[in-house]
Design a protein around this motif. Structure first.
Motif, PDB file in Angstrom:
ATOM      1  N   UNK A  68      -8.510   5.533  -3.977  1.00 19.23           N
ATOM      2  CA  UNK A  68      -7.266   5.581  -3.198  1.00 19.23           C
ATOM      3  C   UNK A  68      -6.614   4.211  -3.061  1.00 19.23           C
ATOM      4  N   UNK A  69      -5.326   4.236  -2.792  1.00 26.08           N
ATOM      5  CA  UNK A  69      -4.619   3.015  -2.439  1.00 26.08           C
ATOM      6  C   UNK A  69      -4.890   2.686  -0.975  1.00 26.08           C
ATOM      7  N   UNK A  70      -5.027   1.411  -0.682  1.00 27.18           N
ATOM      8  CA  UNK A  70      -5.255   0.982   0.700  1.00 27.18           C
ATOM      9  C   UNK A  70      -4.317  -0.172   0.988  1.00 27.18           C
ATOM     10  N   UNK A  71      -3.942  -0.279   2.246  1.00 29.67           N
ATOM     11  CA  UNK A  71      -3.052  -1.356   2.661  1.00 29.67           C
ATOM     12  C   UNK A  71      -3.362  -1.760   4.094  1.00 29.67           C
ATOM     13  N   UNK A  72      -3.015  -2.999   4.416  1.00 24.16           N
ATOM     14  CA  UNK A  72      -3.125  -3.521   5.779  1.00 24.16           C
ATOM     15  C   UNK A  72      -1.731  -3.445   6.383  1.00 24.16           C
ATOM     16  N   UNK A  73      -1.629  -2.747   7.505  1.00 19.36           N
ATOM     17  CA  UNK A  73      -0.340  -2.636   8.190  1.00 19.36           C
ATOM     18  C   UNK A  73      -0.204  -3.797   9.157  1.00 19.36           C
ATOM     19  N   UNK A  74       0.803  -4.598   8.951  1.00 15.69           N
ATOM     20  CA  UNK A  74       1.037  -5.754   9.818  1.00 15.69           C
ATOM     21  C   UNK A  74       1.581  -5.335  11.181  1.00 15.69           C
ATOM     22  N   UNK A  75       2.194  -4.171  11.244  1.00 11.42           N
ATOM     23  CA  UNK A  75       2.767  -3.703  12.514  1.00 11.42           C
ATOM     24  C   UNK A  75       1.694  -3.195  13.477  1.00 11.42           C
ATOM     25  N   UNK A  76       0.745  -2.413  12.976  1.00  6.59           N
ATOM     26  CA  UNK A  76      -0.258  -1.827  13.875  1.00  6.59           C
ATOM     27  C   UNK A  76      -1.670  -2.394  13.658  1.00  6.59           C
ATOM     28  N   UNK A  77      -1.780  -3.334  12.740  1.00  8.05           N
ATOM     29  CA  UNK A  77      -3.070  -4.004  12.458  1.00  8.05           C
ATOM     30  C   UNK A  77      -4.172  -3.021  12.072  1.00  8.05           C
ATOM     31  N   UNK A  79      -6.104  -0.847   8.707  1.00  6.24           N
ATOM     32  CA  UNK A  79      -6.330  -0.627   7.287  1.00  6.24           C
ATOM     33  C   UNK A  79      -6.075   0.860   7.047  1.00  6.24           C
ATOM     34  N   UNK A  80      -5.111   1.192   6.183  1.00  6.08           N
ATOM     35  CA  UNK A  80      -4.711   2.583   5.996  1.00  6.08           C
ATOM     36  C   UNK A  80      -4.738   2.967   4.522  1.00  6.08           C
ATOM     37  N   UNK A  81      -4.892   4.257   4.276  1.00  8.07           N
ATOM     38  CA  UNK A  81      -4.808   4.774   2.919  1.00  8.07           C
ATOM     39  C   UNK A  81      -3.352   5.122   2.627  1.00  8.07           C
ATOM     40  N   UNK A  82      -2.886   4.736   1.418  1.00  8.89           N
ATOM     41  CA  UNK A  82      -1.525   5.073   0.999  1.00  8.89           C
ATOM     42  C   UNK A  82      -1.575   5.726  -0.377  1.00  8.89           C
ATOM     43  N   UNK A  83      -0.637   6.588  -0.619  1.00  4.70           N
ATOM     44  CA  UNK A  83      -0.571   7.313  -1.894  1.00  4.70           C
ATOM     45  C   UNK A  83       0.271   6.570  -2.927  1.00  4.70           C
ATOM     46  N   UNK A  84       1.283   5.847  -2.441  1.00  2.00           N
ATOM     47  CA  UNK A  84       2.151   5.085  -3.338  1.00  2.00           C
ATOM     48  C   UNK A  84       2.773   3.918  -2.582  1.00  2.00           C
ATOM     49  N   UNK A  85       3.255   2.982  -3.345  1.00  2.00           N
ATOM     50  CA  UNK A  85       3.903   1.813  -2.736  1.00  2.00           C
ATOM     51  C   UNK A  85       5.187   2.238  -2.017  1.00  2.00           C
ATOM     52  N   UNK A  86       5.596   1.448  -1.079  1.00  2.00           N
ATOM     53  CA  UNK A  86       6.867   1.607  -0.359  1.00  2.00           C
ATOM     54  C   UNK A  86       6.932   2.849   0.524  1.00  2.00           C
ATOM     55  N   UNK A  87       5.782   3.429   0.822  1.00  2.00           N
ATOM     56  CA  UNK A  87       5.786   4.528   1.790  1.00  2.00           C
ATOM     57  C   UNK A  87       5.428   3.942   3.154  1.00  2.00           C
ATOM     58  N   UNK A  88       5.779   4.631   4.221  1.00  2.00           N
ATOM     59  CA  UNK A  88       5.480   4.097   5.556  1.00  2.00           C
ATOM     60  C   UNK A  88       3.993   4.177   5.890  1.00  2.00           C
ATOM     61  N   UNK A  89       3.595   3.381   6.847  1.00  2.00           N
ATOM     62  CA  UNK A  89       2.229   3.420   7.359  1.00  2.00           C
ATOM     63  C   UNK A  89       1.974   4.812   7.930  1.00  2.00           C
ATOM     64  N   UNK A 100      -4.104  -3.723  -0.343  1.00  2.00           N
ATOM     65  CA  UNK A 100      -5.414  -4.372  -0.413  1.00  2.00           C
ATOM     66  C   UNK A 100      -6.323  -3.745  -1.470  1.00  2.00           C
ATOM     67  N   UNK A 101      -6.032  -2.552  -1.923  1.00  2.00           N
ATOM     68  CA  UNK A 101      -6.853  -1.891  -2.937  1.00  2.00           C
ATOM     69  C   UNK A 101      -6.069  -0.778  -3.598  1.00  2.00           C
ATOM     70  N   UNK A 102      -6.512  -0.407  -4.786  1.00  2.00           N
ATOM     71  CA  UNK A 102      -5.888   0.717  -5.481  1.00  2.00           C
ATOM     72  C   UNK A 102      -5.066   0.324  -6.683  1.00  2.00           C
ATOM     73  N   UNK A 103      -4.945  -0.971  -6.966  1.00  2.00           N
ATOM     74  CA  UNK A 103      -4.170  -1.411  -8.125  1.00  2.00           C
ATOM     75  C   UNK A 103      -5.055  -1.613  -9.356  1.00  2.00           C
ATOM     76  N   UNK A 104      -6.358  -1.553  -9.170  1.00  2.00           N
ATOM     77  CA  UNK A 104      -7.281  -1.913 -10.221  1.00  2.00           C
ATOM     78  C   UNK A 104      -7.592  -0.778 -11.187  1.00  2.00           C
ATOM     79  N   UNK A 105      -8.025  -1.177 -12.361  1.00  2.00           N
ATOM     80  CA  UNK A 105      -8.609  -0.276 -13.335  1.00  2.00           C
ATOM     81  C   UNK A 105      -9.746  -1.048 -13.968  1.00  2.00           C
ATOM     82  N   UNK A 106     -10.938  -0.457 -13.977  1.00  2.00           N
ATOM     83  CA  UNK A 106     -12.069  -1.177 -14.549  1.00  2.00           C
ATOM     84  C   UNK A 106     -13.067  -0.221 -15.186  1.00  2.00           C
ATOM     85  N   UNK A 107     -13.780  -0.752 -16.174  1.00  2.00           N
ATOM     86  CA  UNK A 107     -14.885  -0.012 -16.752  1.00  2.00           C
ATOM     87  C   UNK A 107     -16.043  -0.173 -15.784  1.00  2.00           C
ATOM     88  N   UNK A 108     -16.451   0.924 -15.193  1.00  2.00           N
ATOM     89  CA  UNK A 108     -17.510   0.865 -14.184  1.00  2.00           C
ATOM     90  C   UNK A 108     -18.883   0.989 -14.807  1.00  2.00           C
TER      91      UNK A 108
END
Length: 113
Positions: A68-77, A79-89, A100-108
């Protein structure tokens, strides 16, 4: 379709590892693909089979773990899961998110003979 170029890079990684670790056949390749990576898992599956043909990974299974995509919300402090960029907290509705996460692709993992 940039997935074709990504699969070519994956095969290069696999072949480099085969030389380094002396294995002769790859049975499975496990990838982690982040939800925000702009990589389509279905396209990766299609391209992988085409690119792997006549290589050490010919016939290998491609396993994809979608993270999943993850982001840090500066407004409410939070760590939240997000489905796509530019969506609200999803917690407070604010738009001040730092990915903070979800942009990567790696051979595990590789399963080899």
């Amino acid at each position: 379709m940039h997935e074709m170029a990504l699969c070519e890079g994956i095969i290069q990684i696999v072949e480099d590892e085969a030389r380094r670790r002396s294995f002769s056949k790859v049975k499975a390749v496990c990838l982690e693909i982040g939800a925000l990576s702009h990589v389509t898992p279905e396209a990766m599956r299609f391209c992988f089979d085409a690119v792997a043909a006549r290589t050490i990974a010919d016939g290998a299974a491609l396993e994809i773990i979608e993270t999943p995509g993850r982001a840090w919300c500066m407004a409410c402090s939070r760590d939240v899961e997000i489905k796509q960029r530019h969506e609200p907290c999803p917690s407070c509705g604010g738009y001040q998110l730092q990915v903070t996460a979800g942009e990567e692709m790696r051979v595990k993992e590789l399963e080899v003979d």
